[in-house]
Design an enzyme around this catalytic site. Structure first.
Site, short mmCIF file in Angstrom:
data_model
loop_
_atom_site.label_atom_id
_atom_site.label_comp_id
_atom_site.label_asym_id
_atom_site.label_seq_id
_atom_site.Cartn_x
_atom_site.Cartn_y
_atom_site.Cartn_z
CE LYS A 87 25.38 -39.19 24.18
NZ LYS A 87 25.73 -38.39 25.89
NE ARG A 96 29.49 -43.75 33.91
CZ ARG A 96 30.50 -42.36 35.16
NH1 ARG A 96 30.26 -41.76 35.91
NH2 ARG A 96 30.11 -41.16 33.78
N1 BES Z 1 29.66 -41.07 25.65
C1 BES Z 1 29.29 -39.99 26.14
C2 BES Z 1 30.70 -39.32 26.94
C3 BES Z 1 30.83 -38.14 25.37
C4 BES Z 1 30.33 -37.09 24.91
C5 BES Z 1 31.47 -38.47 24.72
C6 BES Z 1 30.92 -36.26 24.98
C7 BES Z 1 32.14 -37.83 23.12
C8 BES Z 1 32.04 -36.47 23.71
C9 BES Z 1 29.07 -40.14 27.62
O1 BES Z 1 27.98 -41.90 27.82
C10 BES Z 1 28.35 -40.17 28.32
O2 BES Z 1 26.75 -39.11 28.06
N2 BES Z 1 28.44 -39.27 29.78
C11 BES Z 1 27.97 -38.40 30.71
C12 BES Z 1 27.75 -38.63 31.91
C13 BES Z 1 27.00 -38.33 32.84
C14 BES Z 1 25.75 -38.87 32.33
C15 BES Z 1 27.42 -38.74 34.17
C16 BES Z 1 28.30 -36.84 30.00
O3 BES Z 1 29.08 -36.43 30.08
O4 BES Z 1 28.00 -36.15 30.20
MN MN Z 2 26.47 -41.84 27.38
#
Ligand code: BES
Ligand code: MN
Ligand code: ZN
Length: 483
Positions: A260, A334
């Protein structure tokens, strides 16, 4: 916070802030009428008016707390009024708050006390230098009502709920150097004092079960992944089929190799909010001795980049036997839930499963920061969740699970892939989870939008960890699955 219920006629002790819950259009006399006339206070919901050294009132200050229209005053209104009263005087320097509730209803008085308990939560264990005058001064709340004995009887299950929400908020607030999977599991193990049974599975046990999907996520971390199984057996029939709750517990989500951006990454300490809520739910079920058999499963991992971390393109085999192509290591929640859900249905054959997860950023884009998303293969379960959510003030909105969108997660080389691209990101995440519930009634709550509040406008939610989910699940179990 010390809570007492006293008779409406009881005198107000010295150095007390008196809060009076009032309704829209209510008339005042004397000096108070003058103070109200000189303000914009109309008794509307959430309004407060602070009156110092009020004439004819035996208190250091009086706060009028607006509760809206009298006819519409209900349990949530009482709770918010109690919380607003606390918020208005918490830094006044006074130690006692006395809340005058408007009528004899013991239940509403107890809910006002719950509002205070929820509003006064703080996570300040690492603040060693905060000056005393900046800390909240109120340490005691008296709720004055027509039926203090009744309120005292109504309060214990609500006090248990406040304790459970605080337990969840503490877990969610802890930084990831303190709260890693084994430490999370240890804190949950301590809940055995409430009568819960807690089992902790480490990586060897999970390997033996074939949990390649969950284990792949934790593979880059020096912290051992854990699967925690919490059981509460409170039903009269010990063999009654349980209800089950499963939580995403990513103690820190860097994104892994699909790392990230730096900005805001610190938020990912609360990527275990789903597991935190499930732990809090089990806490309150035990603390109020709920007449139900319930199972809580927590999938606890840390998602880190490392020489041993899983790579984009890797294929893992889940406990269900289904294979997954990991397109993006940041879609890790997931992968954790896939094995936790399969394990849950395989071992416990529950009536239904509800999972909670801070699963997608896309749910924030869809719903903003007040509503969580609900996905379900079962209308009755979804209805029960939405109903409970409304009653507890934890907003929830149902979204569809269109069969056709499954094609977004088709893989060329495995049974599925773990991301479906930008369109309907929260839905394809839910469709992925659905492949691991084996046809059981199931609901998925995406709480990425609600687990943490920045700049809160809800009086019972101080900024930070909310504990979202504990209340609505507790309410649903209580109203629909007990006895
Ligand atoms: N933990 C994150 C989602 C999240 C984002 C929680 C902001 C709280 C605040 C999750 O693991 C994630 O990174 N999701 C990605 C999925 C994508 C790579 C398909 C996302 O939402 O960008
Ligand atoms: Mn994630
Ligand atoms: Zn995550």
């Amino acid at each position: 916070m010390e809570i007492e219920f006293v008779a409406a006629s009881a005198g107000v002790p010295q150095k007390t802030a008196l809060a009076r819950i009032v309704f829209e259009g209510e008339a005042f006399d004397g000096a108070l009428a003058q103070a109200v006339a000189a303000s914009r206070f109309t008794g509307g919901k959430g309004q407060t008016l602070d009156v110092l050294a009020p004439q004819g009132v035996q208190a250091a200050r009086l706060v009028l707390v607006g509760a809206g229209k009298r006819e519409a005053f209900d349990a949530l209104g009482a709770e918010h009024a109690g919380a607003s009263a606390y918020n208005a005087v918490k830094a006044s320097g006074l130690e006692t708050l006395c809340i005058e509730t408007p009528d004899g209803d013991a239940g509403l008085a107890a809910r006002a006390a719950l509002g205070v308990r929820l509003a006064c939560y703080r996570f300040d264990k690492y603040r060693t230098k905060e000056p005393a005058e900046k800390k909240p001064s109120i340490v005691r709340t008296q709720v004055a009502c027509g039926d203090p004995e009744g309120a005292l009887v109504a309060f214990p299950p609500l006090a248990a709920l406040a304790d459970a929400v605080s337990f969840t908020r503490d877990l969610v607030s802890e930084p990831a150097n303190v709260l890693y999977p084994a430490e999370f599991a240890r804190r949950v193990k301590e809940l055995e004092r409430l009568g819960l049974e807690v089992e902790i599975l480490g990586e060897d046990a999970m390997k033996a079960l074939g949990m390649g999907s969950l284990l792949g996520v934790g593979q880059g971390s020096v912290r051992e992944s854990q699967l925690v199984v919490i059981r509460w057996n409170g039903a009269d029939d010990p063999s009654a089929q349980p209800v089950a709750f499963v939580g995403k517990g990513v103690c820190f989500d860097t994104g892994g190799i699909s790392i990230k951006p730096a900005e805001g990454m610190e938020d990912m300490k609360w990527d275990m909010g789903g597991a935190g809520a499930v732990a809090g739910l089990m806490y309150v079920l035990a603390a109020r001795k709920a007449k139900v058999n319930a199972v809580g499963i927590l999938g606890l991992v840390e998602n880190m980049p490392d020489g041993n971390a899983q790579r984009p393109g890797d294929v893992v085999t889940s406990m269900s036997g289904q294979t997954i192509e990991v397109i993006n290591t940041d879609a890790e929640g997931r992968l954790v839930l896939a094995d936790a859900l399969w394990y849950c249905q395989d071992r416990f054959k529950p009536k239904f499963m509800v999972d909670l997860a801070t699963l997608t950023g896309a749910i924030i884009i869809s719903l903003g920061n007040d509503y969580a998303g609900c996905f379900s293969n079962n209308d009755e379960l979804a209805g029960n969740l939405l109903d409970a959510a409304g009653k507890e003030g934890e907003p929830l909105w149902r979204l569809p699970l269109p069969e056709a969108y499954n094609k977004q997660i088709d893989s060329q080389i495995a049974d599925m892939k773990n991301t479906g691209g930008r369109p309907a990101g929260s839905i394809t995440a839910a469709l992925f989870l659905q492949k691991f519930v084996n046809g059981l009634p199931w609901a998925h709550l995406d709480i990425a939008s609600t687990a943490w509040k920045k700049g809160s406008t809800v009086p019972t939610l101080p900024e930070g960890a909310t504990g979202y989910g504990v209340r609505l699940l507790n309410r649903m179990v209580q109203e629909k699955y007990e006895g």
